[in-house]
Design a protein around this motif. Structure first.
Motif, PDB file in Angstrom:
ATOM      1  N   ASP A  59       0.881  -1.402  -0.245  1.00 41.38           N
ATOM      2  CA  ASP A  59       0.022  -0.071   0.048  1.00 41.38           C
ATOM      3  C   ASP A  59       0.823   1.465  -0.123  1.00 41.38           C
ATOM      4  OD1 ASP A  59      -2.615  -1.425   0.286  1.00 41.38           O
ATOM      5  OD2 ASP A  59      -2.136  -2.010   2.975  1.00 41.38           O
ATOM      6  N   SER A  60       0.578   1.828  -0.486  1.00 46.13           N
ATOM      7  CA  SER A  60       1.164   3.665  -1.078  1.00 46.13           C
ATOM      8  C   SER A  60       2.596   3.353  -1.927  1.00 46.13           C
ATOM      9  CB  SER A  60       0.881   4.311   0.282  1.00 46.13           C
ATOM     10  OG  SER A  60       2.689   3.834   1.088  1.00 46.13           O
ATOM     11  N   ALA A  61       2.769   2.607  -2.421  1.00 42.49           N
ATOM     12  CA  ALA A  61       3.622   2.029  -3.464  1.00 42.49           C
ATOM     13  C   ALA A  61       4.095   3.293  -4.452  1.00 42.49           C
ATOM     14  CB  ALA A  61       3.930   0.829  -3.242  1.00 42.49           C
ATOM     15  N   GLY A  62       2.865   3.723  -5.172  1.00 43.14           N
ATOM     16  CA  GLY A  62       3.603   4.405  -6.060  1.00 43.14           C
ATOM     17  C   GLY A  62       3.198   3.211  -6.885  1.00 43.14           C
ATOM     18  N   LYS A  63       1.966   2.714  -7.875  1.00 44.85           N
ATOM     19  CA  LYS A  63       1.139   2.209  -8.726  1.00 44.85           C
ATOM     20  C   LYS A  63      -0.133   2.488  -8.938  1.00 44.85           C
ATOM     21  CE  LYS A  63      -0.874  -1.606  -5.745  1.00 44.85           C
ATOM     22  NZ  LYS A  63      -0.114  -0.830  -4.396  1.00 44.85           N
ATOM     23  N   GLY A  64      -0.569   3.205  -8.340  1.00 45.91           N
ATOM     24  CA  GLY A  64      -2.099   4.367  -8.970  1.00 45.91           C
ATOM     25  C   GLY A  64      -1.544   5.271  -9.521  1.00 45.91           C
ATOM     26  N   GLY A  65      -0.140   6.056  -9.130  1.00 47.66           N
ATOM     27  CA  GLY A  65       0.112   7.055  -9.526  1.00 47.66           C
ATOM     28  C   GLY A  65       1.034   6.851 -11.118  1.00 47.66           C
TER      29      GLY A  65
END
Length: 301
Positions: free
Chosen positions: A84-90
């Motif tokens: 979670d929050s690793a930057g996948k969505g960005g």
């Protein structure tokens, strides 16, 4: 009148740049203290001008890739996994930002329903696989079973072991069917995840990204690490290897992922019909109706 097309194009370009800046407003409502802590821990941030230059260049190449996929009826699946929050969505957002949503689409499935829990595990993912001429980006995928489901106890060890037995054959089947399968793991450090979680807690625009499950995942950092290592070891097959994206620096992570994805697919230019704007037909007897004012959106800005 002579300068109108030029002025209009410049305005359109400025709108495009404004859109990029809007997307890049990562710390819109962050407190000054959180900003300071973040910048102290990221002293070598990428030059903003260089970042935007490379971002636009890579997005231009992604459009060429899109056209090649569409023209040759290729099928592409890209899997994005990571903490979670690793930057996948960005990364996904920048990849798809300028692509045709009819060609490139994002799949982010919710938790399985009671009915789906009784199905073959891969069944709910299969309908989302691409047809010819499509690119599908999975924001988390069937690897949920090896990660969150395993760590949080939603799948028992027998189910996890069955997954590990099945997933190599499942992915080989996809590749044999003509799907180009690329798998990314976005990797961040313990300290970086803690900082990003704190930023989300203190940013009203991002609090929605933090779920109770995310907070529990934070507690179980070490269990997720062991699960990740097991997953990468047992599912890194020649037909569909894993590629790790170091994610502590968001901007570099996005650019590196985009560049690598482009290198994985042998796209080239495809024929394009010349686009010519036809002359508008004018009917001298036509009069545009005046619509009632209450149909219009209020002009507040």
């Amino acid at each position: 009148m002579h300068d109108m097309p030029k002025d209009w194009l410049e305005a359109e370009l400025q709108d495009t740049l404004d859109e990029d800046v809007e997307i890049e407003l990562e710390d819109a409502v962050l407190s000054a203290e959180i900003k300071r802590i973040y910048r102290d821990n990221h002293p070598e941030q990428m030059d903003r001008k260089l970042y935007f230059h490379e971002l636009l260049r890579l997005q231009t190449e992604l459009i060429r890739l899109q056209d090649w996929v569409s023209y040759h009826k290729e099928k592409v699946v890209v899997i994005f996994e990571g903490r979670d929050s690793a930057g996948k969505g960005g990364a996904i957002k920048r990849i798809t930002q300028r692509l045709n949503p009819r060609v490139a689409r994002v799949v982010a499935l919710p938790a399985p329903s009671d009915r789906e829990k009784t199905q073959w595990y891969f069944q709910r993912y299969v309908p989302h696989l691409p047809a010819g001429g499509e690119i599908v980006l999975f924001d988390r995928s069937w690897y949920n079973r090896a990660g969150v489901e395993r760590v949080m106890g939603f799948a028992d060890e027998d189910q996890v072991e069955q997954f590990f037995q099945d997933v190599p054959d499942f992915e080989r089947m996809l590749v044999r069917s003509g799907i180009r399968l690329v798998k990314y793991w976005f990797s961040i450090t313990d300290e970086e995840q803690q900082m990003r979680f704190m930023m989300r807690i203190h940013d009203p625009l991002k609090q929605w990204k933090l779920s109770p499950m995310d907070l529990q995942a934070r507690v179980k950092w070490e269990a997720y690490t062991k699960a990740k290592e097991d997953m990468l070891d047992r599912t890194n097959i020649p037909e569909a290897p894993w590629y790790i994206v170091p994610g502590n620096d968001k901007k570099r992570a996005r650019l590196n992922c985009m560049s690598h994805l482009l290198s994985m697919i042998p796209y080239d230019d495809v024929p394009h019909e010349e686009v010519i704007l036809p002359e508008r037909l004018f009917n001298p007897d036509y009069e545009r109706d005046v619509l009632p004012r209450d149909l219009y959106v209020p002009q507040k800005y």
